[in-house]
Design a protein around this motif. Structure first.
Motif, PDB file in Angstrom:
ATOM      1  N   SER A   1      20.102  -1.751 -33.289  1.00 46.96           N
ATOM      2  CA  SER A   1      20.854  -2.974 -33.550  1.00 46.96           C
ATOM      3  C   SER A   1      20.002  -4.008 -34.284  1.00 46.96           C
ATOM      4  N   ALA A   2      18.688  -3.975 -34.089  1.00 47.43           N
ATOM      5  CA  ALA A   2      17.813  -4.873 -34.848  1.00 47.43           C
ATOM      6  C   ALA A   2      17.863  -4.542 -36.327  1.00 47.43           C
ATOM      7  N   PHE A   3      17.894  -3.269 -36.644  1.00 40.66           N
ATOM      8  CA  PHE A   3      17.944  -2.850 -38.042  1.00 40.66           C
ATOM      9  C   PHE A   3      19.337  -3.089 -38.637  1.00 40.66           C
ATOM     10  N   ARG A   4      20.374  -2.938 -37.801  1.00 42.55           N
ATOM     11  CA  ARG A   4      21.726  -3.232 -38.279  1.00 42.55           C
ATOM     12  C   ARG A   4      21.883  -4.712 -38.597  1.00 42.55           C
ATOM     13  N   ALA A   5      21.225  -5.552 -37.796  1.00 40.03           N
ATOM     14  CA  ALA A   5      21.292  -6.987 -38.063  1.00 40.03           C
ATOM     15  C   ALA A   5      20.673  -7.323 -39.414  1.00 40.03           C
ATOM     16  N   LEU A   6      19.570  -6.647 -39.748  1.00 39.08           N
ATOM     17  CA  LEU A   6      18.950  -6.859 -41.050  1.00 39.08           C
ATOM     18  C   LEU A   6      19.876  -6.393 -42.170  1.00 39.08           C
ATOM     19  N   ALA A   7      20.460  -5.217 -41.994  1.00 42.13           N
ATOM     20  CA  ALA A   7      21.394  -4.723 -43.010  1.00 42.13           C
ATOM     21  C   ALA A   7      22.592  -5.656 -43.139  1.00 42.13           C
ATOM     22  N   GLY A   8      23.021  -6.270 -42.034  1.00 45.60           N
ATOM     23  CA  GLY A   8      24.141  -7.197 -42.088  1.00 45.60           C
ATOM     24  C   GLY A   8      23.822  -8.432 -42.910  1.00 45.60           C
ATOM     25  N   LEU A   9      22.607  -8.967 -42.751  1.00 44.18           N
ATOM     26  CA  LEU A   9      22.215 -10.114 -43.572  1.00 44.18           C
ATOM     27  C   LEU A   9      22.166  -9.735 -45.043  1.00 44.18           C
ATOM     28  N   ALA A  10      21.687  -8.526 -45.325  1.00 46.92           N
ATOM     29  CA  ALA A  10      21.652  -8.076 -46.715  1.00 46.92           C
ATOM     30  C   ALA A  10      23.062  -8.006 -47.288  1.00 46.92           C
ATOM     31  N   ALA A  11      24.003  -7.496 -46.501  1.00 49.52           N
ATOM     32  CA  ALA A  11      25.378  -7.389 -46.974  1.00 49.52           C
ATOM     33  C   ALA A  11      25.997  -8.754 -47.227  1.00 49.52           C
ATOM     34  N   GLU A  12      25.531  -9.764 -46.505  1.00 54.78           N
ATOM     35  CA  GLU A  12      26.025 -11.125 -46.697  1.00 54.78           C
ATOM     36  C   GLU A  12      25.398 -11.808 -47.903  1.00 54.78           C
ATOM     37  N   GLY A  13      24.441 -11.130 -48.558  1.00 54.81           N
ATOM     38  CA  GLY A  13      23.825 -11.695 -49.745  1.00 54.81           C
ATOM     39  C   GLY A  13      22.499 -12.385 -49.515  1.00 54.81           C
ATOM     40  N   ARG A  14      21.943 -12.239 -48.326  1.00 55.76           N
ATOM     41  CA  ARG A  14      20.648 -12.869 -48.036  1.00 55.76           C
ATOM     42  C   ARG A  14      19.557 -12.154 -48.835  1.00 55.76           C
ATOM     43  N   THR A  15      18.590 -12.890 -49.334  1.00 59.84           N
ATOM     44  CA  THR A  15      17.473 -12.321 -50.080  1.00 59.84           C
ATOM     45  C   THR A  15      16.163 -12.800 -49.461  1.00 59.84           C
ATOM     46  N   TRP A  16      15.084 -12.055 -49.761  1.00 58.88           N
ATOM     47  CA  TRP A  16      13.750 -12.456 -49.340  1.00 58.88           C
ATOM     48  C   TRP A  16      12.784 -12.256 -50.503  1.00 58.88           C
ATOM     49  N   THR A  17      11.782 -13.099 -50.543  1.00 59.62           N
ATOM     50  CA  THR A  17      10.713 -12.925 -51.525  1.00 59.62           C
ATOM     51  C   THR A  17       9.724 -11.895 -51.013  1.00 59.62           C
ATOM     52  N   ALA A  18       9.303 -11.017 -51.901  1.00 58.15           N
ATOM     53  CA  ALA A  18       8.293 -10.006 -51.569  1.00 58.15           C
ATOM     54  C   ALA A  18       7.092 -10.195 -52.475  1.00 58.15           C
ATOM     55  N   GLN A  19       5.909  -9.902 -51.957  1.00 52.19           N
ATOM     56  CA  GLN A  19       4.670 -10.062 -52.695  1.00 52.19           C
ATOM     57  C   GLN A  19       3.667  -9.035 -52.178  1.00 52.19           C
ATOM     58  N   ARG A  20       2.496  -8.990 -52.772  1.00 46.67           N
ATOM     59  CA  ARG A  20       1.437  -8.130 -52.230  1.00 46.67           C
ATOM     60  C   ARG A  20       0.930  -8.737 -50.933  1.00 46.67           C
ATOM     61  N   ILE A  21       0.731  -7.885 -49.952  1.00 47.36           N
ATOM     62  CA  ILE A  21       0.263  -8.317 -48.638  1.00 47.36           C
ATOM     63  C   ILE A  21      -0.906  -7.437 -48.207  1.00 47.36           C
ATOM     64  N   HIS A  22      -1.429  -7.694 -47.025  1.00 43.68           N
ATOM     65  CA  HIS A  22      -2.515  -6.872 -46.498  1.00 43.68           C
ATOM     66  C   HIS A  22      -2.026  -5.452 -46.258  1.00 43.68           C
ATOM     67  N   GLY A  23      -0.926  -5.316 -45.535  1.00 47.08           N
ATOM     68  CA  GLY A  23      -0.305  -4.009 -45.355  1.00 47.08           C
ATOM     69  C   GLY A  23      -0.619  -3.305 -44.065  1.00 47.08           C
ATOM     70  N   ASP A  24      -1.684  -3.712 -43.371  1.00 48.82           N
ATOM     71  CA  ASP A  24      -2.020  -3.090 -42.089  1.00 48.82           C
ATOM     72  C   ASP A  24      -2.786  -4.104 -41.241  1.00 48.82           C
ATOM     73  N   LEU A  25      -2.203  -5.283 -41.095  1.00 44.61           N
ATOM     74  CA  LEU A  25      -2.927  -6.402 -40.487  1.00 44.61           C
ATOM     75  C   LEU A  25      -2.864  -6.331 -38.973  1.00 44.61           C
ATOM     76  N   HIS A  26      -4.026  -6.401 -38.358  1.00 47.20           N
ATOM     77  CA  HIS A  26      -4.143  -6.495 -36.904  1.00 47.20           C
ATOM     78  C   HIS A  26      -5.498  -7.127 -36.596  1.00 47.20           C
ATOM     79  N   LEU A  27      -5.764  -7.371 -35.326  1.00 45.58           N
ATOM     80  CA  LEU A  27      -6.977  -8.087 -34.941  1.00 45.58           C
ATOM     81  C   LEU A  27      -8.240  -7.375 -35.406  1.00 45.58           C
ATOM     82  N   GLY A  28      -8.211  -6.057 -35.426  1.00 46.19           N
ATOM     83  CA  GLY A  28      -9.392  -5.311 -35.844  1.00 46.19           C
ATOM     84  C   GLY A  28      -9.701  -5.425 -37.318  1.00 46.19           C
ATOM     85  N   GLN A  29      -8.773  -5.969 -38.114  1.00 46.23           N
ATOM     86  CA  GLN A  29      -8.987  -6.152 -39.551  1.00 46.23           C
ATOM     87  C   GLN A  29      -9.437  -7.576 -39.873  1.00 46.23           C
ATOM     88  N   CYS A  30      -9.844  -8.321 -38.855  1.00 48.31           N
ATOM     89  CA  CYS A  30     -10.233  -9.718 -39.039  1.00 48.31           C
ATOM     90  C   CYS A  30     -11.626  -9.928 -38.439  1.00 48.31           C
TER      91      CYS A  30
END
Length: 465
Positions: A315-344
Motif C-alpha cells: 500500500s505504500a507503493f500504491r500510494a506513490l503510484a497514486g500521486l504519480a497518477a494525479e500528476g505529482r512530480t519530483w526533482t531527481a539529481q545525482r545522489i550518494h546512492g548508498d548513504l548510511h552511518l558507516g559512509q560518514c
C-alpha cells in the motif's frame, strides 16, 4: 625475479597456473559478489607487472573475469563473468608476517613453486601504487593520474585497513587513503565522478580525489576506473562506530545527527549545481513504484517472515503510484546512492564528511549513475539510525526517533525543505530499503533479521493506516 615475473605476465599459461588457486581463494573474499554459485572458469582480461623497489619480490596487476552460472538480475548478486581486480605479490619465500595473505603456490606454469599472495597485505608492494600515482606513471594499459594541486610526498608508510567490504583500502602515512575497487566495470565510475564534481564546486564535505588509477580498454570503449586516492581524515570516527559508542554510554547523539543532516543537504546542494537534474513525471514514477513492488514480491518469496506484512507494504507503493497518477512530480539529481552511518566520517573538529560514492555495488553502473530524488539518501540514513538503535538490548527506539527527527531538521536548515513534508515518497523509499535489508540479512546474517523486521512491522502498519 623481476625478469621472470615480467615474462610470467605475458605468458599464455599464467591464468591456467593460477586458476586452481583462485577457485579456492576468490570465493572466500568478502568482496566477491558471486557467493553461493560455483565458479566455472576464468578468463584473463589483462596482466601487468608492477615492479617494486629491489628484486626480492614482485607484483602482478591482474584483471580476471570469473565465470558463473547466470541468475536473474533481481537476485542482487553478480552477473556471470564479473571482472575482478587483483594485486598479486610473488616471492620465492614468504615471510611469516605475510603468511595469512598466501593465495598458494602454483604447481606449474611461469610462477611454479613461487609463493603467490595478496599484494595489498605487503607494505612494499602497496607502496608501488602510491609512487606510480605520484609519478603519473603509465604502465602497460594502466594509467596513474592525479590532481597536481595535491602534492604527494615520498616515503609515506602504507598500512592496509582491516574494515573492508566490497573493496579494499590502504592508508598512506595518515595522509591519503587509496580505495582499490574490486569488482570492475567499464565506464564513468561514481566513486571518482562525484567527488571530482564536488571538488569543482568547492564542497568541503567530501575529500577531493588526489589521484586515481585507470585501465584503458583493448579496443574502442570506456576506461575502467580501478581505484581512487583521497585525503585521509585524521582522527575521524565513522558514524556507525560513533553512534554505537554514544549509545553504549547513553549520550545524546541528536546534535551530531542534526549536523549530519546539514552535511547531507550541503552535498546534495553541491551535486545539484555540479550535475544535471531532471523531473520525474508520471511514467518514471510509475516505474519506480512498480520496481519497489517487484522487489517486495521477490523478497517475500524468499523470506517467509516477510509475507504477513506484504499487503501493508504494497500500500505504500500504491500510494506513490497514486500521486504519480494525479500528476505529482519530483526533482531527481545525482545522489550518494548508498548513504548510511558507516559512509560518514566525524572528525575531531566535529565536522562530518561523506565518503564512498560507489552506490550499491550489486546494481548496474548505469543504474547507479541515474538521477534520483534526494529522499532516497535520506531514507537510507533514517534506516541506519534504526539499525544502530536495534543493536542494543532492549532496542533504543526513542533514541532512534530523536536522531531521525534531528537529522531531518538539520537537513531542512540547509535545504530549506524538511524531508518529512514528503511522507509518501519518503515512506516508499524507507520501505523499499527495509525490504532489501530483510532479504540481505536472511541470506547473510540471519541473527540480524529481527532488526529490519521490526521496521517492516512499523512501516506496514503505518502504510495500511
Amino acid at each position: 625475479m623481476s625478469d621472470a615475473v615480467a615474462r610470467a605476465a605475458a605468458h599464455p599459461g599464467l591464468l591456467a597456473s593460477l586458476e586452481p588457486l583462485l577457485r579456492e581463494w576468490l570465493p572466500r573474499q568478502r568482496w566477491f559478489a558471486g557467493k553461493g554459485r560455483p565458479v566455472t572458469g576464468f578468463s584473463l582480461v589483462a596482466a601487468t607487472e608492477l615492479l617494486p623497489p629491489g628484486g626480492s619480490s614482485a607484483l602482478l596487476h591482474l584483471l580476471v573475469r570469473a565465470h558463473q552460472p547466470e541468475i536473474p538480475a533481481q537476485g542482487g548478486t553478480a552477473h556471470p563473468g564479473d571482472c575482478y581486480q587483483l594485486l598479486t605479490g610473488v616471492r620465492e619465500t614468504l615471510p611469516p608476517r605475510l603468511a595469512p595473505a598466501l593465495i598458494g603456490r602454483p604447481q606449474e606454469g611461469p610462477l611454479a613453486g613461487r609463493a603467490v599472495y595478496e599484494g595489498l597485505s605487503d607494505p612494499r608492494a602497496s607502496a608501488v601504487l602510491l609512487e606510480a600515482i605520484r609519478a603519473r606513471a603509465r604502465i602497460g594499459r594502466l594509467r596513474f593520474e592525479g590532481d597536481a594541486r595535491q602534492p604527494i610526498r615520498e616515503g609515506l608508510v602504507p598500512r592496509r585497513m582491516t574494515s573492508e567490504q566490497s573493496n579494499s583500502s590502504v592508508v598512506y602515512g595518515d595522509t591519503f587513503v587509496f580505495k582499490l575497487l574490486r569488482r570492475i566495470v567499464p565506464g564513468t565510475h561514481p566513486d571518482l565522478e562525484l567527488p571530482l564534481a564536488l571538488a569543482h564546486e568547492g564542497c568541503p564535505r567530501v575529500p577531493p580525489p588526489a589521484g586515481w588509477l585507470l585501465a584503458d580498454p583493448d579496443g574502442p570503449g570506456e576506461a575502467y576506473v580501478l581505484g581512487v586516492l583521497q585525503p585521509y581524515v585524521r582522527g575521524a570516527t565513522d558514524g556507525w562506530e560513533l553512534a554505537l559508542h554514544e549509545l553504549a554510554k547513553s549520550e545524546d547523539f541528536t546534535p551530531k545527527a542534526r549536523a549530519l543532516g546539514r552535511a547531507t543537504a550541503e552535498v546534495h546542494g553541491a551535486l545539484a549545481l555540479a550535475l544535471p537534474t531532471v523531473t520525474l513525471e508520471q511514467h518514471r514514477l510509475r516505474l519506480l513504484a512498480e520496481g519497489m513492488t517487484e522487489r517486495l514480491d521477490t523478497a517475500a518469496g524468499a523470506v517467509p517472515a516477510l509475507r504477513p506484512y506484504a499487503p501493508g507494504l504494497r500500500s505504500a507503493f500504491r500510494a506513490l503510484a497514486g500521486l504519480a497518477a494525479e500528476g505529482r512530480t519530483w526533482t531527481a539529481q545525482r545522489i550518494h546512492g548508498d548513504l548510511h552511518l558507516g559512509q560518514c566520517l566525524h572528525s575531531p573538529s566535529g565536522a562530518w564528511s561523506l565518503i564512498d560514492f560507489e552506490g550499491e555495488p550489486s546494481k548496474p553502473l548505469a543504474e547507479r549513475r541515474m538521477p534520483q530524488p534526494t529522499l532516497r539518501d535520506i531514507a537510507g540514513m533514517l534506516r541506519s539510525f534504526d539499525y544502530a538503535a536495534h543493536s542494543v538490548n532492549p532496542p533504543a527506539t526513542r533514541w532512534a526517533d530523536a536522531c531521525r527527527a534531528a537529522y531531518c531538521s538539520g537537513y531542512a536548515e540547509v535545504a530549506g525543505r524538511d524531508p518529512r513534508t514528503e511522507p509518501v515518497l519518503l515512506r516508499a523509499y524507507e520501505t523499499d530499503k527495509a525490504v532489501y535489508e530483510v532479504l540481505y540479512e536472511a541470506r547473510h546474517r540471519p541473527d540480524w533479521l529481527p532488526v529490519p523486521l521490526a521496521a517492516i512491522r512499523r512501516l506496514a502498519a503505518g502504510a495500511a493506516a
